[in-house]
Structure formats: structure tokens, C-alpha cells
Write an enzyme that holds these catalytic residues in place. Structure first.
Site, mmCIF file in Angstrom:
data_model
loop_
_atom_site.group_PDB
_atom_site.id
_atom_site.type_symbol
_atom_site.label_atom_id
_atom_site.label_comp_id
_atom_site.label_asym_id
_atom_site.label_seq_id
_atom_site.Cartn_x
_atom_site.Cartn_y
_atom_site.Cartn_z
ATOM 1 N N HIS A 1 -45.436 -4.214 9.444
ATOM 2 C CA HIS A 1 -46.076 -2.900 9.467
ATOM 3 C C HIS A 1 -45.653 -2.156 10.735
ATOM 4 O O HIS A 1 -45.620 -2.759 11.806
ATOM 5 C CB HIS A 1 -47.596 -3.052 9.464
ATOM 6 C CG HIS A 1 -48.297 -1.734 9.607
ATOM 7 N ND1 HIS A 1 -48.379 -0.830 8.573
ATOM 8 C CD2 HIS A 1 -48.887 -1.143 10.685
ATOM 9 C CE1 HIS A 1 -49.023 0.238 8.995
ATOM 10 N NE2 HIS A 1 -49.336 0.094 10.273
ATOM 11 N N GLU B 1 0.868 -1.202 0.000
ATOM 12 C CA GLU B 1 0.000 0.000 0.000
ATOM 13 C C GLU B 1 0.892 1.236 0.000
ATOM 14 O O GLU B 1 1.772 1.380 0.834
ATOM 15 C CB GLU B 1 -0.921 -0.018 1.225
ATOM 16 C CG GLU B 1 -1.725 1.266 1.431
ATOM 17 C CD GLU B 1 -2.556 1.688 0.215
ATOM 18 O OE1 GLU B 1 -3.392 0.893 -0.231
ATOM 19 O OE2 GLU B 1 -2.335 2.807 -0.295
ATOM 20 N N GLY C 1 -7.000 0.797 3.674
ATOM 21 C CA GLY C 1 -8.444 1.052 3.608
ATOM 22 C C GLY C 1 -8.841 1.696 2.290
ATOM 23 O O GLY C 1 -10.012 1.687 1.922
ATOM 24 N N GLY C 2 -7.858 2.293 1.594
ATOM 25 C CA GLY C 2 -8.105 2.821 0.256
ATOM 26 C C GLY C 2 -9.121 3.944 0.208
ATOM 27 O O GLY C 2 -9.366 4.652 1.193
ATOM 28 N N THR C 3 -9.740 4.087 -0.953
ATOM 29 C CA THR C 3 -10.673 5.192 -1.211
ATOM 30 C C THR C 3 -11.866 5.150 -0.266
ATOM 31 O O THR C 3 -12.239 6.162 0.332
ATOM 32 C CB THR C 3 -11.182 5.102 -2.672
ATOM 33 O OG1 THR C 3 -10.069 5.035 -3.548
ATOM 34 C CG2 THR C 3 -12.049 6.292 -3.018
ATOM 35 N N CYS C 4 -12.498 3.996 -0.140
ATOM 36 C CA CYS C 4 -13.773 3.916 0.586
ATOM 37 C C CYS C 4 -13.616 4.400 2.019
ATOM 38 O O CYS C 4 -14.348 5.273 2.471
ATOM 39 C CB CYS C 4 -14.287 2.479 0.547
ATOM 40 S SG CYS C 4 -15.871 2.287 1.359
#
Ligand SMILES: Cc1cc2nc3c(=O)[nH]c(=O)nc-3n(C[C@H](O)[C@H](O)[C@H](O)COP(=O)(O)OP(=O)(O)OC[C@H]3O[C@@H](n4cnc5c(N)ncnc54)[C@H](O)[C@@H]3O)c2cc1C
Length: 438
Positions: free
Chosen positions: A422, A16, A21-24
Site C-alpha cells: 500500500h 541486416e 535493432g529492427g522495427t522495435c
């Protein structure tokens, strides 16, 4: 992928170059949805009187909003780091990875050899060469998330998923916002009625929307930025203190040395993959946004599931087995699955449509959130569910009934017979399937 490979006894190096964790986690889903929550809190506080709740003047503590966002992001990232650092058989290597050959990857001064390589490099914001862009400071999703003061007047160039989320967030946090979109309508891959309803929702909150903006260009104007919008009609330009460019993403494949590995890319730089996500080199896979087969965290995660199941479990999963699903997190959100009405017609289906405005959904009325509508598209001949859109409160969750039904091959008439809880938003979905157009 690293976790599954390591657990299966393989030796894994995870490379990395920036943030785990990257973009997200860092500049995408997590920070934006955290800001969407702050913006919603402000919006609801302003509406307090409608619910019989008395609140004082609503103020925004922008640094506190951003601190909350940073805290959520930081916790998510450090959770991933701790998990990966403690993982047996897995080594995290920090640095930029580049292929030297089909089996060798260089990182810094070192080189790694591997029998199998998984490329999962994601993408970044496109910064088009609009006239005058180099003379002004524009922001991307990454730099906008680093601001320490609220922009006074934000111009968002791009009226699609990323741009609209930011537009509404910053409007609700107190900025004046204009969205400038080149196409004739917002989110133009959706059905026209969805685009129109989203536009109405945003305009009702005071967001200015400029469509068909054919002549986007920039010019410094004192401390501000003039954004040229239209050459034909309307005010020819809008002035912003800040400009966000949200006009698409491109894959991070231009600096990977793919030629040294013999990995093919298409004309847009996406890595070419087969149905099992293998590249043109059989021992190299490409997963996530960089393969052009999806642009979401769930498509990236599903890519991993397909590759891992085939490699480790001997399964025969294919990327074409999945159904398109996503949400747009404006408020109320848009949950989507499968084909739009226009797509279904273009594919030659004879269709039946079911539709219901949120004003006729009890739970939405009770919550005081009646904007939007639900719509389903059904194949007339086979009774198969082809797609659905739920634009309304809880739409990102309620759509999941339809997603799971489509995944399991449930027909529209079988769905219509389901008893639901409901009062919920979801309870009206079976009713819609029971009241399709002839
Ligand atoms: C503002 C915004 C909001 C979003 N919101 C959502 C949402 O709500 N829901 C959703 O599903 N999706 C959302 N997305 C999309 C989502 O973030 C991406 O689809 C997802 O992150 C893609 O994951 P990935 O694993 O393919 O790549 P990424 O998450 O982009 O990770 C790729 C990683 O590779 C690293 N890298 C790149 N090149 C190299 C190299 N040469 N060497 C070493 N490391 C490298 C990068 O630093 C990065 O950490 C959003 C995106 C944006 C921009």
C-alpha cells in the site's frame, strides 16, 4: 538468437539490410515510447495548477522532442551494434538476404551456406490502395518519426494500437488530430467497455474520432489533404496537413526468395511454422512478426527463447504454451493478459467478472489520474484466471501481477489472499479477485 548460438560455439552470420535493432528499436517501441514520455510531460505541465504547481505557458520545442527521441534510439542501436561487433563467432553482414536454395542465402555478390537458418525479417506498414492515395503524400510510422516540424493537423487513418499512440502523442504536442477508423469502435478486439473508455479519454483531450468510416479516400486540397470519411452521415471529409496510415502490418517475406528454399507462406505472406517455430523445411526456423504468431517484441523474443531452448538445451518448449499479453501505450495505458470477456464467453466459459474504476483506487486518486478501470475474467467452474485488462495509470506494470499469476496457474481465490503493498495500483487487484460477480 545470434548471441546464444555464438556462445554455444556455433559460427553465426547475422544479415541486416537496414538498421540493427529492427522495427522495435528504430521505428517502433523505443521512439514511440520516448515520444509518449515527452507528450506526458507536456500534459502534466498543463495540469500543473491542479497539483498546486505554478508553471508558465507550456510550449513544445518539437525539434528538441525529436532530438531526444533520436538520442534514445541511437544509443540503443549503437549499444546493440557494439555488442554484436564484439561477439566471438558472429559476423555481421550488411545487405539484403535472399534464398538461392534451402541451404544457400545470397547477400550482395556473395553467398552463404548454412546448416541451420533463422528467418527474423519482421514486417512493415500496410499501404492499402485507398482511392486517391497515389495523388497525396501519406506517412507511415517510419516517415512520421522523421518529421522536423509539428504537423498542424494530423489525420490518423486506423484507430488501433499504433494509430492511437501517435494520435495522443501529436495531440499533446500541439497538433489538431482526427482519428478515422473503419470499424464501429476503436481497438475492436478489446471488450466494448475498453474501447468506449479509450474513446472518452482521447475525446476529452480534443482528439476528433470518426468511427464506421466506410469510404476512406484521399484528394489533394491546395497544400492540404482531404480525407474522405463517410458516405452516409456526418461531415463527409476531414482536412489534414498530414495523414498517417496506421492500418496494419505485413510480413517482409515477399522479397526473400522463399520459393527457392521451399519455405511455405500462408495467404497473407506469413511463414507457416509448427509449434516449435520450424518452417516447412526442417532446418529453417521463422521467428518474430514474420511467422504471424505474434506482433510484439516480447512475442519475437519469446520465439527466440523457444527455438534456442529446444535446439541448444534440448528442451521441448512450444509457442502454444504462452499466454497472450500486451499493452497499448495511450495515457493512461492499457495492460492486457489472456482472454477478453467477449472471447471467454465465445469459448463457452461460464465466467465471473471483477471490476473496479480507477476512481476507487487510492494511489490513482493521490496521483490525480483516475481515468479508466480494472477488470478480471475468471472461469466459474475451475476458478482459473482467464484474463484481465487494466486501463489506468500504471496499468502496463500492474497487469504483470496477473500475468505472472496466470503463468504460474494461480487461482482467483488464491490471488485474493495475497497481501500487496500500500499504496499501489496493484494492491487492488487481489481485492477485485475477492469481489467477483456471483
Ligand atoms: C509504431 C510501432 C510501435 C510499436 N510498439 C511496440 C511496443 O510498445 N511493444 C511491443 O512489444 N511491440 C511494439 N511494436 C511491434 C514491434 O516493433 C515488433 O513486434 C518487433 O519489432 C518485431 O520484431 P522482429 O524481430 O520480428 O522483427 P523486426 O524488429 O521488424 O526486425 C526485422 C529486421 O529484419 C530486417 N530485414 C527484413 N528483411 C530482410 C532481408 N531480406 N535481408 C536482411 N534483413 C532484412 C529488417 O531491416 C529489420 O531490421 C511496435 C511497432 C510499431 C510499428
Amino acid at each position: 538468437m545470434a548471441g546464444r548460438l555464438a556462445a554455444s560455439g556455433r559460427k553465426v552470420a547475422l544479415i541486416e539490410r537496414k538498421l540493427i535493432g529492427g522495427t522495435c528499436v528504430n521505428v517502433g517501441c523505443t521512439p514511440t515510447k520516448t515520444l509518449v514520455a515527452s507528450a506526458y510531460a507536456a500534459h502534466l505541465a498543463r495540469r500543473g495548477a491542479e497539483f498546486g504547481v505554478t508553471v508558465g505557458p507550456v510550449g513544445i520545442d518539437f525539434p528538441a522532442v525529436m532530438a531526444r527521441k533520436n538520442q534514445v534510439v541511437g544509443k540503443s542501436r549503437s549499444g546493440l551494434e557494439t555488442w554484436l561487433e564484439g561477439m566471438a563467432n558472429c559476423t555481421i553482414i550488411r545487405g539484403h538476404a535472399r534464398f538461392l536454395s534451402p541451404t544457400t542465402v545470397q547477400v550482395g555478390d556473395g553467398a552463404l551456406e548454412a546448416e541451420r537458418i533463422f528467418i527474423n525479417v519482421g514486417g512493415r506498414a500496410v499501404i492499402p490502395d485507398f482511392p486517391g492515395r497515389a495523388q497525396v503524400r501519406t506517412l507511415t510510422n517510419t516517415t512520421l518519426l522523421e518529421l522536423d516540424a509539428l504537423p498542424r493537423r494530423l489525420v490518423v487513418v486506423g484507430g488501433s494500437y499504433v494509430g492511437l499512440e501517435f494520435a495522443q502523442v501529436f495531440r499533446r504536442l500541439g497538433a489538431e488530430v482526427t482519428v478515422v477508423e473503419k470499424a464501429a469502435r476503436l481497438v475492436s478486439r478489446e471488450d466494448e467497455e475498453v474501447s468506449d473508455a479509450i474513446r472518452e479519454i482521447l475525446e476529452a483531450e480534443g482528439i476528433e474520432i470518426r468511427l464506421a468510416s466506410e469510404c476512406i479516400r484521399f484528394e489533394p486540397r491546395g497544400a492540404e489533404i482531404a480525407v474522405g470519411v463517410d458516405c452516409m452521415s456526418g461531415e463527409p471529409e476531414v482536412i489534414g496537413s498530414h495523414v498517417l496510415l496506421a492500418v496494419g502490418r505485413r510480413p517482409n517475406t515477399d522479397d526473400l526468395g522463399l520459393e527457392a528454399a521451399g519455405v511455405e507462406v500462408d495467404a497473407h505472406g506469413y511463414i507457416v511454422v509448427d509449434e516449435t517455430l520450424k518452417t516447412s523445411v526442417p532446418h529453417i526456423w521463422a521467428l518474430g512478426d514474420c511467422n504471424g504468431r505474434g506482433a510484439f517484441t516480447h512475442t519475437s523474443y519469446n520465439d527466440f527463447e523457444i527455438a534456442a531452448a529446444n535446439l541448444i538445451d534440448g528442451a521441448q518448449r512450444k509457442v502454444s504454451d504462452r499466454i497472450s499479453v500486451y499493452a497499448l501505450y495511450v495515457d493512461p495505458p492499457l495492460g492486457r493478459v489472456g482472454l477478453t470477456e467477449a472471447e471467454a464467453r465465445a469459448k463457452g466459459h461460464a465466467i465471473r467478472i471483477g471490476r473496479r474504476p480507477m476512481t476507487r483506487v487510492g494511489r490513482a486518486v493521490e496521483k490525480g489520474e483516475t481515468k479508466g478501470f480494472m477488470k478480471v475474467v475468471v472461469d466459474r467452474d475451475s476458478d482459473a484466471i482467464l484474463g484481465a485488462a487494466i486501463l489506468g495509470v500504471g496499468g502496463d506494470e500492474a497487469i504483470h501481477g496477473v500475468i505472472e499469476a496466470m503463468g504460474a496457474g494461480v487461482t482467483a481465490s488464491a490471488y485474493a489472499r495475497v497481501m500487496a503493498i500500500h499504496p499501489t495500483i496493484s494492491e487492488l487487484v487481489p481485492t477485485i479477485f475477492g469481489e467477483l460477480s456471483p
